[in-house]
Scaffold this motif. Structure first.
Motif, mmCIF file in Angstrom:
data_model
loop_
_atom_site.group_PDB
_atom_site.id
_atom_site.type_symbol
_atom_site.label_atom_id
_atom_site.label_comp_id
_atom_site.label_asym_id
_atom_site.label_seq_id
_atom_site.Cartn_x
_atom_site.Cartn_y
_atom_site.Cartn_z
ATOM 1 N N ARG A 7 -4.004 4.892 -10.096
ATOM 2 C CA ARG A 7 -3.183 5.979 -9.532
ATOM 3 C C ARG A 7 -1.720 5.520 -9.340
ATOM 4 O O ARG A 7 -1.489 4.373 -8.938
ATOM 5 C CB ARG A 7 -3.767 6.410 -8.180
ATOM 6 C CG ARG A 7 -5.094 7.125 -8.338
ATOM 7 C CD ARG A 7 -5.743 7.406 -7.020
ATOM 8 N NE ARG A 7 -6.194 6.177 -6.371
ATOM 9 C CZ ARG A 7 -6.851 6.159 -5.216
ATOM 10 N NH1 ARG A 7 -7.107 7.292 -4.586
ATOM 11 N NH2 ARG A 7 -7.239 5.025 -4.690
ATOM 12 N N ILE A 9 2.097 6.650 -7.697
ATOM 13 C CA ILE A 9 3.033 7.507 -6.957
ATOM 14 C C ILE A 9 4.426 7.092 -7.420
ATOM 15 O O ILE A 9 4.787 5.913 -7.322
ATOM 16 C CB ILE A 9 2.943 7.265 -5.425
ATOM 17 C CG1 ILE A 9 1.508 7.187 -4.933
ATOM 18 C CG2 ILE A 9 3.794 8.278 -4.666
ATOM 19 C CD1 ILE A 9 0.804 8.457 -4.736
ATOM 20 N N LEU A 143 0.430 10.768 -10.392
ATOM 21 C CA LEU A 143 -0.313 11.653 -9.484
ATOM 22 C C LEU A 143 0.636 12.474 -8.609
ATOM 23 O O LEU A 143 0.430 13.658 -8.364
ATOM 24 C CB LEU A 143 -1.194 10.754 -8.602
ATOM 25 C CG LEU A 143 -2.128 11.376 -7.596
ATOM 26 C CD1 LEU A 143 -3.136 12.269 -8.289
ATOM 27 C CD2 LEU A 143 -2.840 10.276 -6.811
ATOM 28 N N CYS A 144 1.700 11.839 -8.121
ATOM 29 C CA CYS A 144 2.700 12.500 -7.270
ATOM 30 C C CYS A 144 4.064 11.941 -7.607
ATOM 31 O O CYS A 144 4.198 10.730 -7.833
ATOM 32 C CB CYS A 144 2.425 12.170 -5.816
ATOM 33 S SG CYS A 144 1.493 13.410 -4.978
ATOM 34 N N ASP A 188 8.403 18.008 -12.253
ATOM 35 C CA ASP A 188 7.409 18.299 -11.225
ATOM 36 C C ASP A 188 7.577 17.421 -9.984
ATOM 37 O O ASP A 188 6.630 17.228 -9.223
ATOM 38 C CB ASP A 188 5.991 18.163 -11.796
ATOM 39 C CG ASP A 188 5.857 16.956 -12.717
ATOM 40 O OD1 ASP A 188 6.886 16.293 -12.962
ATOM 41 O OD2 ASP A 188 4.750 16.670 -13.168
ATOM 42 N N GLN A 209 2.100 15.883 1.461
ATOM 43 C CA GLN A 209 1.897 16.145 0.028
ATOM 44 C C GLN A 209 0.754 15.283 -0.534
ATOM 45 O O GLN A 209 -0.079 15.759 -1.293
ATOM 46 C CB GLN A 209 3.220 15.815 -0.684
ATOM 47 C CG GLN A 209 3.235 16.089 -2.158
ATOM 48 C CD GLN A 209 3.463 17.572 -2.418
ATOM 49 O OE1 GLN A 209 3.697 18.339 -1.478
ATOM 50 N NE2 GLN A 209 3.354 17.969 -3.660
ATOM 51 N N LEU A 210 0.741 14.029 -0.128
ATOM 52 C CA LEU A 210 -0.276 13.114 -0.660
ATOM 53 C C LEU A 210 -1.669 13.498 -0.165
ATOM 54 O O LEU A 210 -2.656 13.372 -0.895
ATOM 55 C CB LEU A 210 0.046 11.656 -0.269
ATOM 56 C CG LEU A 210 1.343 11.094 -0.851
ATOM 57 C CD1 LEU A 210 1.545 9.642 -0.412
ATOM 58 C CD2 LEU A 210 1.348 11.158 -2.376
ATOM 59 N N LYS A 211 -1.730 13.980 1.060
ATOM 60 C CA LYS A 211 -3.028 14.413 1.608
ATOM 61 C C LYS A 211 -3.568 15.572 0.776
ATOM 62 O O LYS A 211 -4.758 15.655 0.517
ATOM 63 C CB LYS A 211 -2.881 14.841 3.068
ATOM 64 C CG LYS A 211 -2.935 13.660 4.030
ATOM 65 C CD LYS A 211 -2.941 14.175 5.444
ATOM 66 C CE LYS A 211 -2.993 13.036 6.450
ATOM 67 N NZ LYS A 211 -2.520 13.457 7.779
ATOM 68 N N ARG A 212 -2.663 16.458 0.371
ATOM 69 C CA ARG A 212 -3.074 17.596 -0.457
ATOM 70 C C ARG A 212 -3.673 17.121 -1.770
ATOM 71 O O ARG A 212 -4.480 17.810 -2.380
ATOM 72 C CB ARG A 212 -1.875 18.508 -0.732
ATOM 73 C CG ARG A 212 -1.818 19.633 0.276
ATOM 74 C CD ARG A 212 -0.861 20.715 -0.178
ATOM 75 N NE ARG A 212 0.110 20.899 0.886
ATOM 76 C CZ ARG A 212 1.408 20.907 0.760
ATOM 77 N NH1 ARG A 212 1.959 20.775 -0.409
ATOM 78 N NH2 ARG A 212 2.188 21.059 1.796
ATOM 79 N N LYS A 213 -3.242 15.953 -2.220
ATOM 80 C CA LYS A 213 -3.774 15.403 -3.474
ATOM 81 C C LYS A 213 -5.047 14.599 -3.222
ATOM 82 O O LYS A 213 -5.553 13.913 -4.089
ATOM 83 C CB LYS A 213 -2.735 14.478 -4.130
ATOM 84 C CG LYS A 213 -1.473 15.175 -4.525
ATOM 85 C CD LYS A 213 -1.542 15.674 -5.952
ATOM 86 C CE LYS A 213 -0.273 16.438 -6.302
ATOM 87 N NZ LYS A 213 -0.251 16.940 -7.653
ATOM 88 N N LEU A 215 -5.383 11.981 -1.146
ATOM 89 C CA LEU A 215 -5.242 10.546 -0.878
ATOM 90 C C LEU A 215 -5.557 10.245 0.576
ATOM 91 O O LEU A 215 -5.230 11.034 1.472
ATOM 92 C CB LEU A 215 -3.826 10.082 -1.217
ATOM 93 C CG LEU A 215 -3.630 9.946 -2.725
ATOM 94 C CD1 LEU A 215 -2.160 10.022 -3.081
ATOM 95 C CD2 LEU A 215 -4.191 8.621 -3.229
#
Ligand code: DC
Length: 217
Positions: A7, A9, A143-144, A188, A209-213, A215
Protein backbone atom coordinates in the motif's frame (compact mmCIF):
# COMPACT_ATOMS: atom_id res chain seq x y z
CA UNK A 1 -1.88 -0.87 -6.45
CA UNK A 2 -0.63 -3.10 -9.28
CA UNK A 3 0.48 -6.62 -8.33
CA UNK A 4 3.78 -6.73 -6.51
CA UNK A 5 3.30 -3.46 -4.65
CA UNK A 6 2.27 -2.87 -1.06
CA UNK A 7 0.00 0.00 0.00
CA UNK A 8 1.20 3.51 -0.88
CA UNK A 9 0.16 6.88 0.54
CA UNK A 10 1.48 9.67 -1.70
CA UNK A 11 2.26 13.09 -0.23
CA UNK A 12 3.33 15.75 -2.70
CA UNK A 13 3.87 19.46 -2.39
CA UNK A 14 6.35 22.32 -2.72
CA UNK A 15 9.35 22.98 -0.47
CA UNK A 16 8.53 23.81 3.15
CA UNK A 17 4.85 22.98 2.81
CA UNK A 18 5.10 20.79 5.91
CA UNK A 19 4.91 17.50 4.03
CA UNK A 20 7.97 15.87 5.64
CA UNK A 21 6.78 16.18 9.24
CA UNK A 22 3.37 15.10 8.12
CA UNK A 23 4.51 12.09 6.13
CA UNK A 24 6.77 10.94 8.95
CA UNK A 25 4.00 11.23 11.55
CA UNK A 26 1.46 9.45 9.34
CA UNK A 27 3.87 6.62 8.68
CA UNK A 28 4.43 6.29 12.43
CA UNK A 29 0.71 6.14 13.17
CA UNK A 30 0.04 3.65 10.40
CA UNK A 31 3.11 1.51 11.05
CA UNK A 32 4.18 2.14 7.44
CA UNK A 33 7.71 2.92 6.25
CA UNK A 34 8.43 6.62 5.66
CA UNK A 35 10.15 7.25 2.34
CA UNK A 36 11.65 10.68 1.70
CA UNK A 37 12.28 10.91 -2.04
CA UNK A 38 13.77 14.40 -1.76
CA UNK A 39 16.55 12.94 0.37
CA UNK A 40 17.59 10.66 -2.50
CA UNK A 41 17.65 13.59 -4.92
CA UNK A 42 19.63 15.54 -2.35
CA UNK A 43 22.12 12.69 -1.91
CA UNK A 44 22.72 12.66 -5.65
CA UNK A 45 23.11 16.46 -5.73
CA UNK A 46 25.60 16.22 -2.85
CA UNK A 47 27.57 13.57 -4.74
CA UNK A 48 27.57 15.62 -7.96
CA UNK A 49 28.98 18.64 -6.11
CA UNK A 50 31.52 16.52 -4.27
CA UNK A 51 32.84 15.19 -7.58
CA UNK A 52 33.26 18.78 -8.75
CA UNK A 53 30.57 18.43 -11.42
CA UNK A 54 28.56 21.55 -12.28
CA UNK A 55 24.85 21.12 -11.47
CA UNK A 56 23.99 22.12 -15.05
CA UNK A 57 26.33 19.59 -16.69
CA UNK A 58 23.54 17.20 -17.59
CA UNK A 59 25.61 14.80 -19.67
CA UNK A 60 28.24 14.38 -16.98
CA UNK A 61 25.61 13.95 -14.24
CA UNK A 62 23.78 11.33 -16.32
CA UNK A 63 26.97 9.39 -16.89
CA UNK A 64 28.13 9.59 -13.24
CA UNK A 65 24.82 8.63 -11.74
CA UNK A 66 24.70 5.50 -13.87
CA UNK A 67 28.09 4.35 -12.63
CA UNK A 68 27.93 5.09 -8.90
CA UNK A 69 26.24 2.69 -6.50
CA UNK A 70 23.21 4.21 -4.79
CA UNK A 71 21.90 1.95 -2.07
CA UNK A 72 18.74 2.49 -0.10
CA UNK A 73 17.91 0.82 3.18
CA UNK A 74 15.86 1.40 6.32
CA UNK A 75 16.76 2.95 9.64
CA UNK A 76 14.06 3.17 12.30
CA UNK A 77 11.44 2.47 9.65
CA UNK A 78 12.62 5.41 7.54
CA UNK A 79 14.37 5.46 4.16
CA UNK A 80 18.11 6.08 4.16
CA UNK A 81 20.46 6.44 1.24
CA UNK A 82 24.16 5.76 0.75
CA UNK A 83 25.98 6.84 -2.37
CA UNK A 84 29.32 5.41 -3.41
CA UNK A 85 29.64 3.81 0.06
CA UNK A 86 29.19 7.14 1.88
CA UNK A 87 26.18 8.05 4.01
CA UNK A 88 25.63 11.76 3.20
CA UNK A 89 22.68 12.19 5.59
CA UNK A 90 24.34 14.98 7.58
CA UNK A 91 24.98 17.02 4.43
CA UNK A 92 21.62 16.79 2.72
CA UNK A 93 20.48 20.23 3.90
CA UNK A 94 23.77 22.04 3.32
CA UNK A 95 23.44 25.31 1.45
CA UNK A 96 25.20 24.16 -1.75
CA UNK A 97 22.90 21.11 -1.86
CA UNK A 98 19.81 23.32 -1.38
CA UNK A 99 21.00 25.43 -4.30
CA UNK A 100 21.87 22.57 -6.68
CA UNK A 101 19.24 19.94 -5.98
CA UNK A 102 16.42 21.23 -8.19
CA UNK A 103 18.67 21.49 -11.21
CA UNK A 104 20.22 18.07 -10.67
CA UNK A 105 16.70 16.62 -10.30
CA UNK A 106 15.78 17.70 -13.83
CA UNK A 107 18.13 15.12 -15.36
CA UNK A 108 15.97 12.24 -16.55
CA UNK A 109 18.57 9.55 -15.71
CA UNK A 110 18.52 10.85 -12.12
CA UNK A 111 14.71 10.75 -12.03
CA UNK A 112 14.60 7.21 -13.41
CA UNK A 113 16.99 5.95 -10.75
CA UNK A 114 15.19 7.65 -7.86
CA UNK A 115 11.80 6.49 -9.14
CA UNK A 116 13.01 2.90 -9.22
CA UNK A 117 14.39 3.20 -5.66
CA UNK A 118 11.01 4.39 -4.42
CA UNK A 119 9.20 1.59 -6.20
CA UNK A 120 11.58 -0.90 -4.62
CA UNK A 121 10.56 0.32 -1.17
CA UNK A 122 6.90 -0.17 -2.11
CA UNK A 123 7.63 -3.68 -3.39
CA UNK A 124 8.86 -4.56 0.10
CA UNK A 125 6.77 -2.45 2.51
CA UNK A 126 3.61 -0.43 3.04
CA UNK A 127 4.89 3.13 2.56
CA UNK A 128 4.14 6.80 3.01
CA UNK A 129 6.18 8.49 0.27
CA UNK A 130 6.73 12.22 0.04
CA UNK A 131 8.00 14.24 -2.92
CA UNK A 132 6.92 16.21 -5.95
CA UNK A 133 5.75 13.56 -8.45
CA UNK A 134 4.71 10.68 -6.20
CA UNK A 135 0.99 10.67 -6.95
CA UNK A 136 1.36 11.86 -10.55
CA UNK A 137 4.21 9.72 -11.88
CA UNK A 138 5.84 7.34 -9.41
CA UNK A 139 2.68 5.79 -7.96
CA UNK A 140 -0.30 6.85 -10.09
CA UNK A 141 -2.30 4.02 -8.47
CA UNK A 142 -1.50 5.01 -4.88
CA UNK A 143 -4.20 4.15 -2.36
CA UNK A 144 -4.43 7.81 -1.24
CA UNK A 145 -2.89 10.99 -2.60
CA UNK A 146 -2.46 14.30 -0.83
CA UNK A 147 -1.07 17.56 -2.13
CA UNK A 148 0.17 19.66 0.77
CA UNK A 149 0.47 23.36 0.07
CA UNK A 150 1.06 26.63 1.93
CA UNK A 151 1.48 30.22 0.82
CA UNK A 152 5.00 31.25 -0.25
CA UNK A 153 5.20 33.66 2.74
CA UNK A 154 4.36 30.93 5.24
CA UNK A 155 6.79 28.50 3.64
CA UNK A 156 9.56 31.08 3.66
CA UNK A 157 8.91 31.78 7.35
CA UNK A 158 8.99 28.07 8.16
CA UNK A 159 12.36 27.62 6.51
CA UNK A 160 13.76 30.71 8.22
CA UNK A 161 12.53 29.39 11.58
CA UNK A 162 14.51 26.21 10.87
CA UNK A 163 17.58 28.43 10.38
CA UNK A 164 17.82 27.49 6.71
CA UNK A 165 18.80 29.81 3.88
CA UNK A 166 16.81 27.83 1.36
CA UNK A 167 15.83 29.72 -1.79
CA UNK A 168 12.46 28.06 -2.01
CA UNK A 169 11.04 30.44 -4.64
CA UNK A 170 13.84 29.50 -7.02
CA UNK A 171 13.37 25.79 -6.27
CA UNK A 172 9.61 26.11 -6.78
CA UNK A 173 10.25 27.61 -10.21
CA UNK A 174 12.57 24.84 -11.36
CA UNK A 175 10.53 22.03 -9.75
CA UNK A 176 7.29 23.21 -11.34
CA UNK A 177 8.59 24.05 -14.80
CA UNK A 178 10.91 21.14 -15.62
CA UNK A 179 9.96 18.93 -18.52
CA UNK A 180 10.34 15.59 -16.70
CA UNK A 181 7.61 14.99 -14.10
CA UNK A 182 7.17 18.53 -12.77
CA UNK A 183 5.57 19.31 -9.44
CA UNK A 184 1.86 19.08 -10.11
CA UNK A 185 -1.38 18.22 -8.35
CA UNK A 186 -2.29 14.65 -9.27
CA UNK A 187 -5.81 14.45 -10.66
CA UNK A 188 -7.20 12.45 -7.75
CA UNK A 189 -5.20 14.12 -4.96
CA UNK A 190 -6.80 15.88 -2.03
CA UNK A 191 -5.30 19.38 -1.76
CA UNK A 192 -4.70 20.67 1.77
CA UNK A 193 -3.52 24.23 2.35
CA UNK A 194 -1.62 24.20 5.63
CA UNK A 195 -0.98 27.96 5.82
CA UNK A 196 -3.44 28.49 8.68
CA UNK A 197 -3.55 24.98 10.11
CA UNK A 198 -1.62 23.27 12.86
CA UNK A 199 0.04 19.95 12.19
CA UNK A 200 -2.67 18.22 14.26
CA UNK A 201 -5.41 19.82 12.17
CA UNK A 202 -3.77 18.66 8.96
CA UNK A 203 -3.30 15.17 10.34
CA UNK A 204 -6.96 15.06 11.39
CA UNK A 205 -8.03 15.84 7.81
CA UNK A 206 -5.80 13.13 6.41
CA UNK A 207 -6.75 10.54 9.02
CA UNK A 208 -10.41 11.09 8.18
CA UNK A 209 -9.69 10.30 4.53
CA UNK A 210 -7.52 7.29 5.33
CA UNK A 211 -10.16 5.83 7.62
CA UNK A 212 -12.61 6.00 4.73
CA UNK A 213 -10.17 3.85 2.78
CA UNK A 214 -10.26 1.31 5.59
CA UNK A 215 -6.83 2.01 7.02
CA UNK A 216 -6.44 1.19 10.72
CA UNK A 217 -5.99 4.52 12.54
O1 DC B 1 11.47 17.53 -0.61
P1 DC B 1 12.81 18.30 -0.71
O2 DC B 1 12.63 19.78 -0.61
O3 DC B 1 13.82 17.77 0.22
O4 DC B 1 13.31 17.98 -2.20
C1 DC B 1 14.52 18.48 -2.67
C2 DC B 1 14.48 18.60 -4.18
O5 DC B 1 14.42 17.31 -4.77
C3 DC B 1 13.32 19.36 -4.76
O6 DC B 1 13.57 20.74 -4.81
C4 DC B 1 13.18 18.76 -6.13
C5 DC B 1 13.65 17.35 -5.96
N1 DC B 1 12.58 16.38 -5.85
C6 DC B 1 11.99 15.97 -7.01
O7 DC B 1 12.34 16.48 -8.08
N2 DC B 1 11.04 15.00 -7.01
C7 DC B 1 10.65 14.45 -5.85
N3 DC B 1 9.73 13.47 -5.88
C8 DC B 1 11.22 14.87 -4.64
C9 DC B 1 12.17 15.86 -4.67
Amino acid sequence: MPAGFHRVIAIDGPAASGKSSLARELARRLGFVYVNSGAIYRAIAWYVLRRGIAPDDRACIAQRVRSVEISCHLENNESRVCIGDVDPTNHLRDDPVNKAVSQVSTVSEVRDIVTEKMRNYARAYDVVVEGRDIGSVVFPDALCKFYIDASPEVRFRRRAAEGQGDEIAARDRVDSSRRASPLTVAQDAQVIDTSDLTMEEVIAKIVEQLKRKGLPL
